[in-house]
Design a protein around this motif. Sequence first.
Motif, short mmCIF file in Angstrom:
data_model
loop_
_atom_site.label_atom_id
_atom_site.label_comp_id
_atom_site.label_asym_id
_atom_site.label_seq_id
_atom_site.Cartn_x
_atom_site.Cartn_y
_atom_site.Cartn_z
N CYS A 10 0.49 -1.01 0.24
CA CYS A 10 0.33 -0.34 -0.35
C CYS A 10 0.52 1.05 0.04
N GLU A 18 2.92 9.28 9.60
CA GLU A 18 1.79 9.97 9.59
C GLU A 18 0.79 9.14 8.01
N ALA A 42 1.37 5.74 8.05
CA ALA A 42 -0.23 5.15 9.50
C ALA A 42 -1.00 5.10 8.51
N ARG A 43 -1.22 5.75 7.97
CA ARG A 43 -3.07 5.71 6.63
C ARG A 43 -2.77 5.22 5.88
N THR A 44 -1.21 4.37 5.33
CA THR A 44 -1.28 3.63 3.90
C THR A 44 -1.28 2.48 4.58
N GLU A 45 -0.25 2.35 5.12
CA GLU A 45 0.30 0.68 5.94
C GLU A 45 -0.97 0.58 7.30
N GLY A 46 -1.35 0.87 8.60
CA GLY A 46 -2.63 0.95 8.98
C GLY A 46 -1.73 0.97 10.87
N ILE A 47 -0.47 0.75 10.23
CA ILE A 47 0.38 0.83 11.62
C ILE A 47 0.77 2.23 12.50
N LEU A 48 0.59 2.64 13.63
CA LEU A 48 0.79 3.99 14.06
C LEU A 48 1.95 3.16 14.39
N TYR A 102 2.42 12.79 18.63
CA TYR A 102 1.73 12.57 17.58
C TYR A 102 0.47 14.37 17.79
N THR A 123 -3.55 -1.38 14.71
CA THR A 123 -3.04 -0.21 15.83
C THR A 123 -4.90 0.19 16.05
N TYR A 177 -4.61 9.66 12.08
CA TYR A 177 -5.58 8.94 10.83
C TYR A 177 -6.46 10.29 10.13
#
Lengths: 458, 458
Positions: A93, A377, A380-386, A429, B113, B183
């Motif tokens: 992703c 950021e 996180a938004r593409t791969e899901g993990i923060l 964050y 997450t 997100y």
Amino acid sequence: MSKEQTIPYKIYLSESEMPKQWYNVRADMKDKPAPLLNPATLKPMGFEDLRPVFCDELIKQELDNDTAYFDIPEEILNFYKMYRPSPLVRAYCLEKALDTPAKIYYKFEGNNTSGSHKLNSAIAQAYYAKKQGLKGITTETGAGQWGTALSMASAYFGLDLKVFMVKVSYEQKPFRREVMRTYGASVTPSPSMETEVGRKINAEHPGTTGSLGCAISEAVEVATHSEGYRYVLGSVLNQVVLHQSIIGLETKAALDKYGIEPDIIIGCAGGGSNLGGLIAPFMGEKLRGEKDYRIIAVEPASCPSLTRGVYAYDFCDTGMVCPLAKMYTLGSNFIPSANHAGGLRYHGMSPVLSKLYDDGYMEAISVEQTSVFEAAEKFARTEGILPAPESSHAIKAAMDEALKCKETGEEKTIVFGLTGTGYFDLVAYQKYNDGEMTDFIPSDEDLKKSFATLPKVD
Amino acid sequence: MSKEQTIPYKIYLSESEMPKQWYNVRADMKDKPAPLLNPATLKPMGFEDLRPVFCDELIKQELDNDTAYFDIPEEILNFYKMYRPSPLVRAYCLEKALDTPAKIYYKFEGNNTSGSHKLNSAIAQAYYAKKQGLKGITTETGAGQWGTALSMASAYFGLDLKVFMVKVSYEQKPFRREVMRTYGASVTPSPSMETEVGRKINAEHPGTTGSLGCAISEAVEVATHSEGYRYVLGSVLNQVVLHQSIIGLETKAALDKYGIEPDIIIGCAGGGSNLGGLIAPFMGEKLRGEKDYRIIAVEPASCPSLTRGVYAYDFCDTGMVCPLAKMYTLGSNFIPSANHAGGLRYHGMSPVLSKLYDDGYMEAISVEQTSVFEAAEKFARTEGILPAPESSHAIKAAMDEALKCKETGEEKTIVFGLTGTGYFDLVAYQKYNDGEMTDFIPSDEDLKKSFATLPKVD
């Protein structure tokens, strides 16, 4: 259907494919890292010198520059099975979002309650302490990742654990503290009134919020003054790099399973525990002249030990009670700015990695905090993990390399270490979300002043 | 070497073994759950009645009691591949600590997450909203698990998301709020001044800290008054139970892979999304008369909808704007005590599960908070994972069943759902660590009062 398409999003090794030994990269180094020195005599420290502080078996690992492989004891293998193997993830992703021909993989170490790779060494150190018949261990923790990992490991082996937590973190990070307490550790804000050094510092600096150096000194004092206790440390040391080689060995096994050859390997670098572990088997091939890889250490611009430090003997702690190590350092008096990647705010660097870097086997770059959170950021938004702020340094560098591939059209394979999650870093964050994050780069003058305090060693 | 020993600590399905369809347990129920009713007319709600509020495709899933399998769209399968399959873990260490002949397995949904199973339905609901060409979606969140999951899903599909977060949580759980903001979701404390219902409540109750019911009403108002928006919900609804069947289908595939036959299946129960999903395929076999299992719902003694509620039509929200559902309920006016398992503090229960329970296909028990945290602590120390308070209800029940096996010597196989992690629940753990946790059980009189407010439906 190309071979490409058969690579799953996540590559998991089966239990039988998991490494049964740690790999010691020092064995393949022609020039070994310099030995630890006794700060009083400036003589190399041997087994007996280190016994009052560290566990016997761990000292052997620390001093052994020749044995390439150490068997992982079965008890540790069983614990590893609870949260390992960690997945090697194909960032499909993220690649799509960057529109890059590069292939990006990350080794994700955050899927355990400690939230990072620190558990790999914590369980080993707790095991050897238990095996030696010790009652307990002591350590310090700043942000709390290492303390959490060690609490889990100590609970598993029924070992008493005393954590000295930098007072400001103790107060500002109550959740980390509670995880440690849930695992049965006693957590004391440092400086405390329980140690001589703590009482002295409290008397000299009333109201101080503490420092990592002071917490180390307190932990060492308690360990050396208590029957059946030893002190343990989560990074920098050779033994830690050895235990963390499990990361690299699994990564290599997963890549080999699918015939993937990496071009670039990237890791964030604080004390060097993650980077040293991730690159170990790849560096071994490079040292033996079998393969070549670009290996990149990423550090914060606010604490740039490899990129702007000097290669010299220095104290490992700001309290100057620990042995001297030859390493890239900003000086043990260097006070890093309040960068949110707490795990990367260390003045020095693993002696093993320092030597490899000095000998030209790896590159180092530094990146600024705001750009790191931008990358975090997006990830996180593409791969899901923060991601943890520390890990996000590697994300930033990997994204930059992938974007270079977009320009050149090269289909490079990039592997980076995603050391942990950012679930306990949400104050940082929030700052980023509110547009209040700033960057800080130490001036040449500040560094010069700090270098001037280095101990004089021939 | 017995077959037993070949079972790994964690069973992962390969990508090709992952379920490609959701299973709809309603298709195998001879007696279907009662339909949703229009609160004004008391007539069953059809497709057109629900269109102003919900996405078209989701309404079809909601109303379909006959189709057994729904294909999972490829876009959702791809997202699932980023964090699924979740592991089915053999709790070897817990078994050893309990000294039980029972074999304990848990399906761990916390390795993402959002920290829970909620993501399984969030990504589905976001997908169908995007596919319908909507601009965005609205929802409410209490503790924040659902809001976090939906933020991740909305970011992935580039969908606008407006979350109304109960004001007291917004203020006391700033970290959950920051994950959602990272997100890209907009998070508004409820009651707000942005909606008619919010302004009304603020005027009538100045200084109110909000409630889930009010947040739902605000989210529904915004969805129905904004062009291109719909409202989505994380539990209770049939569609959610359908999406969550991925949990049970993976569990069953993993068990089948090793020829393991469970005797007891245990899940915590709030609105029913996890329990409904976990048990779906097993319940299907039971309904079709192919197999028999003991299936146990575990709820908090402070909010005992199945064990002490009534089976009747009631409002799904405390604001009484949503359809009426026939379910086990404590009454929509029931105010649960401040139990720390926020996800289980719902007055009602999924109509599907309510019907199955009423028809005798499953058992229900309630457990008290302090005993739940005792179990959580023991689990964390032996199995490494710090569990969510919600999930720990299932842990407690599974441990009790395992201890019964110890008494009888039976080697039963117990499977339970570990829905999530407790990383954002450390205020509760702190209370427990400090010995300040208390239990609360509503009195018969309180319940009687609450039942008196149920709507009159024939």
